[in-house]
Design an enzyme around this catalytic site. Sequence first.
Site, short mmCIF file in Angstrom:
data_model
loop_
_atom_site.label_atom_id
_atom_site.label_comp_id
_atom_site.label_asym_id
_atom_site.label_seq_id
_atom_site.Cartn_x
_atom_site.Cartn_y
_atom_site.Cartn_z
N CYS A 66 35.99 33.58 46.83
CA CYS A 66 36.61 34.73 45.56
C CYS A 66 37.74 35.51 46.58
O CYS A 66 38.13 35.10 47.10
CB CYS A 66 35.54 36.02 45.23
SG CYS A 66 35.43 37.00 46.64
N ALA A 67 38.08 36.48 46.03
CA ALA A 67 39.33 37.20 46.73
C ALA A 67 39.28 37.69 47.76
O ALA A 67 39.51 37.71 49.42
CB ALA A 67 39.50 38.77 46.16
#
Length: 191
Positions: A66-67
């Site tokens: 994810c980020a």
Amino acid sequence: MTTPTTLGTGEASTRLHELTVLDVRTPGEYAGGHLPGALNIPLEQIQRALPDIRQAAERGDVLVVCASGARSENACRLLADNGIATATLSGGTGAWAADGHDLHRPEGAARSTWGMERQVRFTAGTLVLLGLILGLLVHPAFQLLSAGIAAGLVFSALTDTCGMAALLAKLPHNRPRAADLDNTLAKLRSR
């Protein structure tokens, strides 16, 4: 071979060719840049994708990204609860890019959506400011809006969850079209 719970960007880079990479960010965030070969299955769609992810994990190691690593850790826990061993990328795509690795963007992606963390900060800040202004100009009770957002942020930090992110993920620009997810799952099956 069992993949460790967390991979650093260096190890992930050297093993990228042998990993099935699942990006659990929103489609807009994914379009802004993702690891080469990553497939986009947003966190809220993981349950729907369980059978296909299980099959991919039986064929080889799965890396969830994810980020920053928070959503991928949540996804890894959910998958582990369903008997699927996965790893997460330490620091997420932010760390990947900071270490000088390339991010790929889908062809024809005209614009990217703000990252979920940025969307949450913007929304929370706007609601706090709105509560304060309305509290001064209309009625002091509107300051309860600001207090409610502050309490939500504290709760979010203590529990490492984010209700506002869950709500924002339901907005149209953050959700995948059914056809996109079906395409992604077909690609996952063919790996």
